[in-house]
Design an enzyme around this catalytic site. Sequence first.
Site: not given
Length: 759
Positions: A16-17, A116, A436, A566, A604, A610, A646, A699
């Site tokens: 992850r440079e 997305k 939540i 996921w 959840d 998605e 949720h 958020h």
Amino acid sequence: MTTLTNLGFPRIGVKRELKRALEAFWSEEASAESLQETAKTLRQRHWTLQRQAGVDVVPCNDFSLYDHVLDTAFLFDAIPDRYRKIVDADPLAGYFALARGTQRDGNDLHALEMTKWFDTNYHYLVPELHAGQEFRLRGDKPVAEFLEAKALGLEARPVLLGPVSFLLLSKTVDGSDRLALLDRLIPVYVELLATLKEAGASWVQIDEPCLVLDQDGDDYAAYRKAYAAFAKGERPKLLLATYFGASGENLELISQLPVDGLHIDLVRAPEQLDSVLDVWPQDRVLSLGIVDGRNVWHADLDAVLTLVKRAHQRMGGENLQLAPSCSLLHVPIDASLETGLPQDLHGWLAFARQKLEELRIVRDVLKGKPAAQTALEQARVRVQSRRTSDKVHRPAVAARVSTLKKDASQRKSAFGVRSQLQQQRLGLPAFPTTTIGSFPQTHEVREARAKYKSGKLGEADYDVFLEAETQRCVRFQEEVGLDVLVHGEFERNDMVEYFGEQLDGFAFTKNGWVQSYGSRCVKPPIIYGDVQRPAPMTVRWSRYAQSLTKRPMKGMLTGPVTVLQWSFVRDDQPRADTCRQIALALRDEVLDLEAAGICVIQIDEPALREGLPLRRTDWRTYLEWAVDCFRITASGVADTTQIHTHMCYSEFNDIIDAVAAMDADVISIETSRSRMELLDAFVKFRYPNQIGPGVYDIHSPRVPEAGEMVELLEKAQSVLSREQLWVNPDCGLKTRGWPETRAALTALVQAAHAMRQKL
Ligand code: GLN
Ligand code: ZN
């Protein structure tokens, strides 16, 4: 001779440079030069790696400092006015302002919207256009990267996002027609193509992934017009790339476009090969996407060879190219680094590098190279070991799924009956308040977990720490006056990983990072085998938390569809089957929670939406099994146990019937940003069960006042019945700090009180 190519390579780097370099630059610890230097090193390293793996033609301009759709908008100067000043003063700062927003130097600009990229977990920035939008070339990124590769002795193939997909992936802020801008966009593409030609590019890969979606007559007209215009100019040859599905009924149009080559995805849609071969002229290039750019498994090379040979017979080798199904952006870089995995599993995995090596084996077998036979034999052994492994196949699990009775996905009574029984048991006030699930994951919480994982903190001490956090959280919620409490999820790193780590059939990599957006990467679990639950996963924490309070303690689980969505999933059985296995494991957990005295359980499913397939015609089948899986998880309990779900990041209009079919007693959704607009779907549908529309935007660090929340609740009450309404934030609080959480939840409880007072 058959050419090996690639459509795109992961940008972030094995370690992850790029992430590190970006974050150092953003926090002003590193200069722009040092960021560009890292970017350049990564590009060169990745080109070299691809060449070494055997790729004849490597892609360029697939690299991005943040996102390739943003790069495209930036390249064409499609920059909303509010950023113009910054962009003109400092293009790099401006570029990141579009990507992330900025509050520097007296500016207060929010970022472009993010969404997305098709059905992947990669997010792109949505270009903002308007009627009369002007385009012009700004900078020379594709050319510069082409020349950079050329300096290394490589003739790379620049990747461009095609004009029609670019417009279809954008939005107009004034509601005007996006495609109406095509006429203005075409000349800029023509100019760019000419410049690339002049720089020495003989081919360009032009991506039109929207060609695997449902397209209408206007879209068709746009493709025709754009590609007819390109055909006239001075330009490199064009390889039109489609991926993520079958072109289906769009194939006829595609075959009429004046391009020099076509890439098709034969992993997602192997069945399209014959129809493509029927219409695609033999004197044009056909690029076969034969290894899976979306998943982590070694390919079954015999199956691949069958397809390739079919194409070879019809076309000959001259115009045939072999490639991954899509850009490798969606897989990690190198499986050989995953030395911590069991050896057999390790042998089944192919990340970007291994996938490219597979292409070479296929080509060499085709050419009749003797060494390739050995490699093919080894590949067969791997495939066979996976097919027969008892780590993958657990007959008891498969049997349980196949003998599942219909009533397993049916609650005992209808909602009307259940809700009364639940109310008798819970005795909640009107407008009940809850959260939540997660509470602030502070530095201390993360540090304790890291120490525990590295062995610096013993299990017993870690437990004591978590108990203290949980206890503090329960006391806090009582003090603030919430009605249904949660334990706070301090023991969880991530809502999927936490469960995956405790289930059989899941594995975790050390370096299996994939880009989610910008510098954000995720390391998805790998579901490799039949899923089962060896022991209860959350009962210990829920039981402990319940022991601290008389108020109802809500159990907290991640739903089966979200776990599936996921993760990297197995490719040797339908997703629906894997999902059912997860659902059954979670069902057992639900029942164990109930047996431990937990009377409210939240499952959840933020990723339900998605998972929707790209084509409308496939939606029903997906929604049917997805909803069924949720119901399998939820339906074992007594009527008196209240099931919550949720869903955030979701729009509900076109899936509301499926959401209703989930039949959760209570659903909480994210509504504060849209000022309750997202409720419309529920209202129109006359959604019968209870709803907690979020009234606090978690958020943002901003703390809303009680008055604002009352306003939102009144809006909700004007369209739904009071008996239906709950009061809660939009989502979990894990990214927030404690002071703002206290202030916001205090206001939230006040808002609920104010609503009750008005009754
Ligand atoms: N229970 C989870 C939490 O509160 C839900 C997270 C989510 O919906 N993404 O963090
Ligand atoms: Zn959420």
